[in-house]
Design an enzyme around this catalytic site. Structure first.
Site, mmCIF file in Angstrom:
data_model
loop_
_atom_site.group_PDB
_atom_site.id
_atom_site.type_symbol
_atom_site.label_atom_id
_atom_site.label_comp_id
_atom_site.label_asym_id
_atom_site.label_seq_id
_atom_site.Cartn_x
_atom_site.Cartn_y
_atom_site.Cartn_z
ATOM 1 N N SER A 131 0.814 -1.213 0.000
ATOM 2 C CA SER A 131 0.000 0.000 0.000
ATOM 3 C C SER A 131 0.851 1.268 0.000
ATOM 4 O O SER A 131 1.600 1.506 -0.927
ATOM 5 C CB SER A 131 -0.943 -0.060 1.213
ATOM 6 N N ASP B 99 -2.427 6.305 -3.667
ATOM 7 C CA ASP B 99 -1.311 5.551 -3.101
ATOM 8 C C ASP B 99 -1.005 4.373 -4.029
ATOM 9 O O ASP B 99 -1.633 4.232 -5.084
ATOM 10 C CB ASP B 99 -1.589 5.132 -1.643
ATOM 11 N N ASP C 39 -1.518 1.209 -4.156
ATOM 12 C CA ASP C 39 -2.521 0.203 -4.530
ATOM 13 C C ASP C 39 -3.875 0.852 -4.819
ATOM 14 O O ASP C 39 -4.884 0.148 -4.977
ATOM 15 C CB ASP C 39 -2.638 -0.910 -3.489
ATOM 16 N N ASP D 74 -6.204 2.516 -3.314
ATOM 17 C CA ASP D 74 -7.435 2.505 -2.520
ATOM 18 C C ASP D 74 -7.639 3.840 -1.808
ATOM 19 O O ASP D 74 -8.714 4.105 -1.283
ATOM 20 C CB ASP D 74 -7.483 1.323 -1.535
HETATM 21 MG MG MG Z 1 -3.502 1.627 0.068
#
Ligand code: MG
Length: 458
Positions: free
Chosen positions: A108, A250, A252, A254
């Site tokens: 992440s 970020d 990933d 999300d």
């Molecule tokens: Mg993330």
């Protein structure tokens, strides 16, 4: 007392195994052996079911993926490999494929040398505390299912995950209204998992997209956490290009942060608050957020005559509560937006769409929409602690504030009129997080400094 900068220098204790997954530094603690064992443990936990596996762009991702595959396959799992994609894409695909669960390979917002495994159930939601504990028990016992050679399944590669995710999002959007506005948007995907899908989404919505750091190379041009100190490039580009808005994801994808047309970095807390303002103006219902989320959502709940339900920190806690109470919007103040009309995961693409729809519908600039919200000052700090010290810290704050309005759901949170503080030990690291917010900048600084000094003295 350790400070933030001390912490980034050393990776010696970098392996973190918890009910939320496993995280470590590649080449040091996150080894192929460990990853294969985790794959086998999850495959055993899922009883050899169908597992969707996705990853972010990190260079180590392929090594991690193949190590995990070996474990999953040895336990008899059918793998659907969707490869590089945002975490929310994987969550959508788990549901779409009617799989039994999923694994996302991504650390992440952590720096590039880290990687991690995050585990999901068949509902596309992270494993909760109890489920995570069950998985860890299997991992530590080491009694994994092992199928014979002729029951090992072939990995199914599915290249359509991004299309499925995009289609699902676009089914919910008033595309024509947004298209008419011809927004100019700067996007910083930090060369992460949002690099390919997000420009596609924006172009479909008729936006002129100026891409910075949208090469899915996995070499991050800056720390991938979408917070103030990492968004200088985005701010400059928005200003220079005369764009309507800037978005940062970020690694990933999300979480989302927003930069206004003036180049002002609004701060990640504004992402959820602006989206909540928009959604609540259309749909009546509750808001679910974690205990560390800005009070801007409480102001909005008052404005719309609804209520805020606060949960422990962690996407799984928020997602499950949204489902349980039938809330219309929720998420985490760190830029994680969950709109259950789409799906029950934090999704930066959903966040982008909701913000562009809000701008289109209201006919206002993003700075004007942010200006509707009362300004608060928030400080987020972390303090290194000795193992086992957290109990004493919590007892101290509980005793100190026993006459105030307090929640002990997740650490200690104390509320005053326009100020609050949340002292919470991390579930994965030997640190305590101190988060405070106030309408008065001096008050919040003092409150935070006092709490940190008290922790250090314990
Ligand atoms: Mg993330």
């Amino acid at each position: 007392m350790k400070t933030n900068s001390d912490e980034s220098k050393k990776n010696i204790d970098s392996l973190m195994i918890s009910v939320s997954g496993v995280r470590g530094v590649v080449g040091e603690t996150l080894t192929p052996e460990l990853l294969t064992r985790f794959g086998a443990a999850f495959g055993t936990y899922m009883n050899g079911g169908c597992i969707v596996v996705g990853r972010d762009t990190r260079v180590s991702g392929a090594m991690v993926k193949h190590s995990v595959f070996a474990g999953l396959m040895s336990a008899g799992c059918q793998i659907i490999d969707i490869d590089v994609c945002p975490t929310p894409t994987c969550q959508v695909m788990i549901r779409e494929a009617q799989a039994d669960g999923g694994i996302v390979i991504s650390a992440s917002h952590n720096p590039v040398e880290w990687n991690a495994l995050k585990f999901f159930g068949g509902d596309g939601i992270y494993l909760d505390f109890e489920q995570g504990k069950e998985l860890l028990d299997i991992y530590y016992k080491g009694e994994f299912n092992k199928v014979p050679w002729n029951e090992i399944k072939v990995v199914e590669e599915n290249p359509d995950a991004l299309d499925v995710h995009l289609k699902m999002i676009l089914e919910h959007v008033d595309v024509e209204t947004v298209r008419k506005k011809k927004f100019k948007v700067v996007l910083d995907s930090c060369n992460g998992a949002g690099s390919v899908i997000t420009p596609r989404l924006l172009e479909t919505l008729g936006c002129e997209v100026i891409k910075i750091h949208c090469e899915p190379s996995g070499y991050f041009p800056h720390n991938p956490e979408p917070i103030f100190i990492n968004l200088g490039d985005l701010s400059k580009m928005v200003k220079m290009s005369g764009a309507d808005v800037g978005f940062a994801q970020d690694a990933d994808a999300d979480r989302i942060a927003v930069v206004s047309e003036t180049g002002e970095i609004l701060g990640e807390e504004y992402s959820l608050a602006m989206v909540a303002d928009s959604v609540l103006s259309l749909r009546k219902g509750d808001i679910v957020v974690n205990l560390s989320t800005s009070r801007m959502v409480d102001d909005l709940a008052r404005k719309y005559g609804t209520k805020v339900i606060r949960t422990k920190v962690g996407e799984v806690n928020v997602a499950k509560k949204i489902k349980e109470v039938g809330a219309v919007i929720g998420g985490e103040g760190n830029g994680g937006i969950i709109d259950p009309a789409y799906h029950l995961g934090r999704d930066s693409l959903v966040g982008i769409v909701l913000i562009l729809e809000y701008m289109s519908r209201e006919g206002l600039k993003i700075s004007e929409l942010a200006g509707r919200l009362k300004k608060y000052y928030m400080i987020k700090e972390k303090v290194g602690i000795r193992p086992g010290q957290h109990r004493r810290i919590l007892e101290h704050f509980e005793k100190k504030h026993k006459k105030e309005s307090m929640s002990l759901l997740d650490g200690v949170r104390v509320d005053w009129d326009d100020t609050w503080i949340h002292v919470r030990p991390s579930g994965t690291e030997p640190i305590v997080r101190v988060i405070a917010e106030s309408g008065d900048p001096e008050k919040v600084k003092k409150l935070c400094a006092e709490a940190i000094a008290e922790i250090a003295a314990l």
